[in-house]
Design a protein around this motif. Structure first.
Motif, PDB file in Angstrom:
ATOM      1  N   PRO A 106      52.183  44.075  50.335  1.00 38.53           N
ATOM      2  CA  PRO A 106      50.872  44.370  51.396  1.00 38.53           C
ATOM      3  C   PRO A 106      50.638  43.209  52.058  1.00 38.53           C
ATOM      4  O   PRO A 106      50.337  43.076  53.197  1.00 38.53           O
ATOM      5  CB  PRO A 106      50.017  45.008  50.368  1.00 38.53           C
ATOM      6  N   PRO A 107      50.017  42.040  51.231  1.00 41.83           N
ATOM      7  CA  PRO A 107      49.620  40.724  51.991  1.00 41.83           C
ATOM      8  C   PRO A 107      50.750  40.234  53.019  1.00 41.83           C
ATOM      9  O   PRO A 107      50.487  39.948  54.238  1.00 41.83           O
ATOM     10  CB  PRO A 107      49.402  39.708  50.942  1.00 41.83           C
ATOM     11  N   LEU A 111      50.326  40.287  57.120  1.00 38.14           N
ATOM     12  CA  LEU A 111      50.555  38.927  57.818  1.00 38.14           C
ATOM     13  C   LEU A 111      51.497  39.229  59.025  1.00 38.14           C
ATOM     14  O   LEU A 111      50.996  38.704  60.252  1.00 38.14           O
ATOM     15  CB  LEU A 111      50.844  37.982  56.915  1.00 38.14           C
ATOM     16  N   PHE A 112      52.496  39.861  58.910  1.00 40.44           N
ATOM     17  CA  PHE A 112      53.558  39.952  59.790  1.00 40.44           C
ATOM     18  C   PHE A 112      53.096  41.113  61.085  1.00 40.44           C
ATOM     19  O   PHE A 112      53.287  40.816  62.134  1.00 40.44           O
ATOM     20  CB  PHE A 112      54.844  40.283  59.403  1.00 40.44           C
ATOM     21  N   HIS A 113      52.358  41.882  60.489  1.00 39.86           N
ATOM     22  CA  HIS A 113      51.666  42.992  61.589  1.00 39.86           C
ATOM     23  C   HIS A 113      50.692  42.395  62.377  1.00 39.86           C
ATOM     24  O   HIS A 113      50.783  42.664  63.646  1.00 39.86           O
ATOM     25  CB  HIS A 113      51.185  44.041  60.670  1.00 39.86           C
ATOM     26  N   HIS A 114      50.050  41.296  62.027  1.00 38.09           N
ATOM     27  CA  HIS A 114      49.001  40.814  62.819  1.00 38.09           C
ATOM     28  C   HIS A 114      49.297  39.596  63.323  1.00 38.09           C
ATOM     29  O   HIS A 114      48.757  39.304  64.653  1.00 38.09           O
ATOM     30  CB  HIS A 114      47.602  40.607  61.871  1.00 38.09           C
ATOM     31  N   ARG A 115      50.059  38.808  62.529  1.00 39.18           N
ATOM     32  CA  ARG A 115      50.170  37.267  63.304  1.00 39.18           C
ATOM     33  C   ARG A 115      51.629  37.260  64.089  1.00 39.18           C
ATOM     34  O   ARG A 115      51.953  36.542  65.066  1.00 39.18           O
ATOM     35  CB  ARG A 115      50.435  36.343  61.929  1.00 39.18           C
ATOM     36  N   ARG A 284      64.171  33.341  58.694  1.00 41.53           N
ATOM     37  CA  ARG A 284      63.876  32.351  58.020  1.00 41.53           C
ATOM     38  C   ARG A 284      62.174  32.208  57.416  1.00 41.53           C
ATOM     39  O   ARG A 284      61.751  31.936  56.581  1.00 41.53           O
ATOM     40  CB  ARG A 284      64.209  30.788  58.285  1.00 41.53           C
ATOM     41  N   LEU A 285      61.542  32.597  58.735  1.00 44.42           N
ATOM     42  CA  LEU A 285      59.951  32.530  58.586  1.00 44.42           C
ATOM     43  C   LEU A 285      59.426  33.558  57.713  1.00 44.42           C
ATOM     44  O   LEU A 285      58.624  33.323  56.712  1.00 44.42           O
ATOM     45  CB  LEU A 285      59.387  32.923  59.977  1.00 44.42           C
ATOM     46  N   PHE A 286      60.031  34.923  57.581  1.00 46.27           N
ATOM     47  CA  PHE A 286      59.845  36.018  56.680  1.00 46.27           C
ATOM     48  C   PHE A 286      60.352  35.464  55.137  1.00 46.27           C
ATOM     49  O   PHE A 286      59.365  35.685  54.292  1.00 46.27           O
ATOM     50  CB  PHE A 286      60.780  37.073  56.945  1.00 46.27           C
ATOM     51  N   VAL A 287      61.114  34.822  54.901  1.00 43.21           N
ATOM     52  CA  VAL A 287      61.709  34.092  53.683  1.00 43.21           C
ATOM     53  C   VAL A 287      60.575  33.333  53.121  1.00 43.21           C
ATOM     54  O   VAL A 287      60.017  33.317  51.896  1.00 43.21           O
ATOM     55  CB  VAL A 287      62.891  33.428  53.602  1.00 43.21           C
ATOM     56  N   GLU A 288      60.270  32.220  54.173  1.00 46.11           N
ATOM     57  CA  GLU A 288      59.203  31.324  53.841  1.00 46.11           C
ATOM     58  C   GLU A 288      57.693  32.023  53.283  1.00 46.11           C
ATOM     59  O   GLU A 288      56.987  31.640  52.188  1.00 46.11           O
ATOM     60  CB  GLU A 288      59.026  30.335  54.881  1.00 46.11           C
ATOM     61  N   LEU A 293      53.544  33.861  49.746  1.00 37.94           N
ATOM     62  CA  LEU A 293      52.356  35.026  49.386  1.00 37.94           C
ATOM     63  C   LEU A 293      52.633  35.560  47.993  1.00 37.94           C
ATOM     64  O   LEU A 293      51.680  35.850  47.300  1.00 37.94           O
ATOM     65  CB  LEU A 293      52.547  35.836  50.527  1.00 37.94           C
ATOM     66  N   VAL A 294      53.841  35.944  47.729  1.00 37.66           N
ATOM     67  CA  VAL A 294      54.137  36.677  46.574  1.00 37.66           C
ATOM     68  C   VAL A 294      53.730  35.636  45.216  1.00 37.66           C
ATOM     69  O   VAL A 294      53.305  35.973  44.369  1.00 37.66           O
ATOM     70  CB  VAL A 294      55.547  37.349  46.446  1.00 37.66           C
ATOM     71  N   ARG A 295      54.197  34.503  45.391  1.00 40.67           N
ATOM     72  CA  ARG A 295      53.764  33.384  44.308  1.00 40.67           C
ATOM     73  C   ARG A 295      52.418  33.320  44.287  1.00 40.67           C
ATOM     74  O   ARG A 295      52.012  33.332  43.056  1.00 40.67           O
ATOM     75  CB  ARG A 295      54.718  32.126  44.746  1.00 40.67           C
ATOM     76  N   GLU A 296      51.779  33.297  45.417  1.00 35.58           N
ATOM     77  CA  GLU A 296      50.272  33.165  45.171  1.00 35.58           C
ATOM     78  C   GLU A 296      49.633  34.412  44.630  1.00 35.58           C
ATOM     79  O   GLU A 296      48.858  34.285  43.594  1.00 35.58           O
ATOM     80  CB  GLU A 296      49.643  32.882  46.689  1.00 35.58           C
ATOM     81  N   GLN A 297      50.185  35.654  44.944  1.00 30.45           N
ATOM     82  CA  GLN A 297      49.509  36.640  44.458  1.00 30.45           C
ATOM     83  C   GLN A 297      49.907  36.923  42.835  1.00 30.45           C
ATOM     84  O   GLN A 297      49.111  37.255  42.243  1.00 30.45           O
ATOM     85  CB  GLN A 297      50.306  37.965  45.144  1.00 30.45           C
ATOM     86  N   ALA A 298      50.988  36.403  42.227  1.00 26.75           N
ATOM     87  CA  ALA A 298      51.291  36.562  41.153  1.00 26.75           C
ATOM     88  C   ALA A 298      50.899  35.519  40.238  1.00 26.75           C
ATOM     89  O   ALA A 298      50.987  35.721  39.029  1.00 26.75           O
ATOM     90  CB  ALA A 298      52.949  36.563  41.056  1.00 26.75           C
TER      91      ALA A 298
END
Length: 300
Positions: A106-107, A111-115, A284-288, A293-298
């Motif tokens: 979800p985060p 992010l992609f939906h809004h930015r 590449r932007l999506f991967v980065e 974000l997933v690492r931060e959340q986990a």
């Protein structure tokens, strides 16, 4: 060879169907057929065997496919270099699974939906082998995996986080009364288990562990989704092994309780794409951002 014809060829070769390729490209089927014939004519060879309603790549088509993909990727890269720092845009086909889409992504999606509203994400729900195959074939641009191994032939992957698993049951279940006394795998041999469908990585590993220890197939009651599985467990139908992130709210609320059994295997959430693939800037932007974000959340 025209790039337009190679794009059409790559799509037909990926989905192995003229009708589906036409739909995904936004062409009439007759246009796709004529473009493939024009490409075959220019090369002087057939690229597909027509087998009634089915098609398959000829030997020549199989040899052409990796070159077509490289040329398409180079064209995308050149276009992005010329355009420069415009707003990221483009489509991304993402293979994923329910537990990650609902509880890890979800985060990233917000992010992609809004930015980055011009980046169009298409989430494709698949599991394990199907996701890996789709990545190798180019059907997906990137794919999320939850696997015990981190090396996948033909793919490059980035490990995002270890995915903890917990065994849960309803507060009134007989096993809940044991308190902190550790359970063994043998203790679970005769217990009714609740789980998602076969192919789910933690379900398959759990079942294999029980089968190895007891010598018999464990009694599984299958539910289609994690949410349905949690409802079944909360209703006293059995116990389930689920990602900790998926049951955090229920454990905090007390509608589910954690049982003292530690899985003898570890799963890693990963993001993967085809080896050697030149990722366009928006991918590449999506991967980065997924890695961040997933690492931060986990993180604890």
């Amino acid at each position: 060879m025209e790039l337009r014809l190679l794009v059409t060829f790559e799509k037909v070769a990926t989905v192995l169907g003229f009708t589906r390729a036409a739909a995904e490209l936004g062409y009439a089927q007759s246009s796709v057929t004529s473009q493939i014939r024009a490409l075959e004519s220019s090369l002087g060879t057939e690229l597909f065997d027509r087998l009634g309603s089915r098609i398959r790549l000829t030997e020549a088509g199989t040899r052409l496919l990796p070159y077509a993909r490289q040329l398409i990727e180079l064209a995308d890269e050149a276009r992005a270099a010329v355009v420069g720092a415009e707003e990221p845009s483009g489509a991304i086909a993402v293979g994923t699974m329910e537990s990650l889409t609902s509880y890890r992504l979800p985060p990233l999606l917000e992010l992609f939906h809004h930015r980055y509203p011009k980046v169009r994400l298409s989430l494709r729900p698949t599991l394990g082998d199907e996701t890996r195959q789709a990545l190798r074939q180019g059907t997906y641009d990137v794919g999320f995996l939850m696997e015990p191994g981190t090396e996948h032939p033909g793919l490059q992957s980035e490990v995002l986080a270890e995915e903890p698993l917990v065994l849960v049951c309803a507060p009134g279940h007989a096993l809940a009364a044991r308190g902190a006394t550790a359970l063994t795998t043998a203790d679970l041999a005769a217990v009714q288990l609740v789980g998602t469908e076969p192919g789910c990585p933690y379900r398959d590993l759990f079942e294999a562990e029980l089968r190895e220890r007891t010598g018999a197939p464990p009694p599984f009651m299958e539910f289609g989704t994690i949410e349905a599985t949690k409802q079944g467990v909360a209703g006293g139908l059995g116990v389930a092994l689920l990602p900790a992130v998926a049951v955090a709210r229920e454990l905090a609320a007390g509608t589910l309780v954690r049982l003292p059994w530690e899985p003898p295997f570890t799963l890693w959430t990963q993001l993967a794409w085809r080896s050697g693939k030149r990722l366009p800037p928006h991918v590449r932007l999506f991967v980065e951002q997924a890695v961040r974000l997933v690492r931060e959340q986990a993180s604890p």
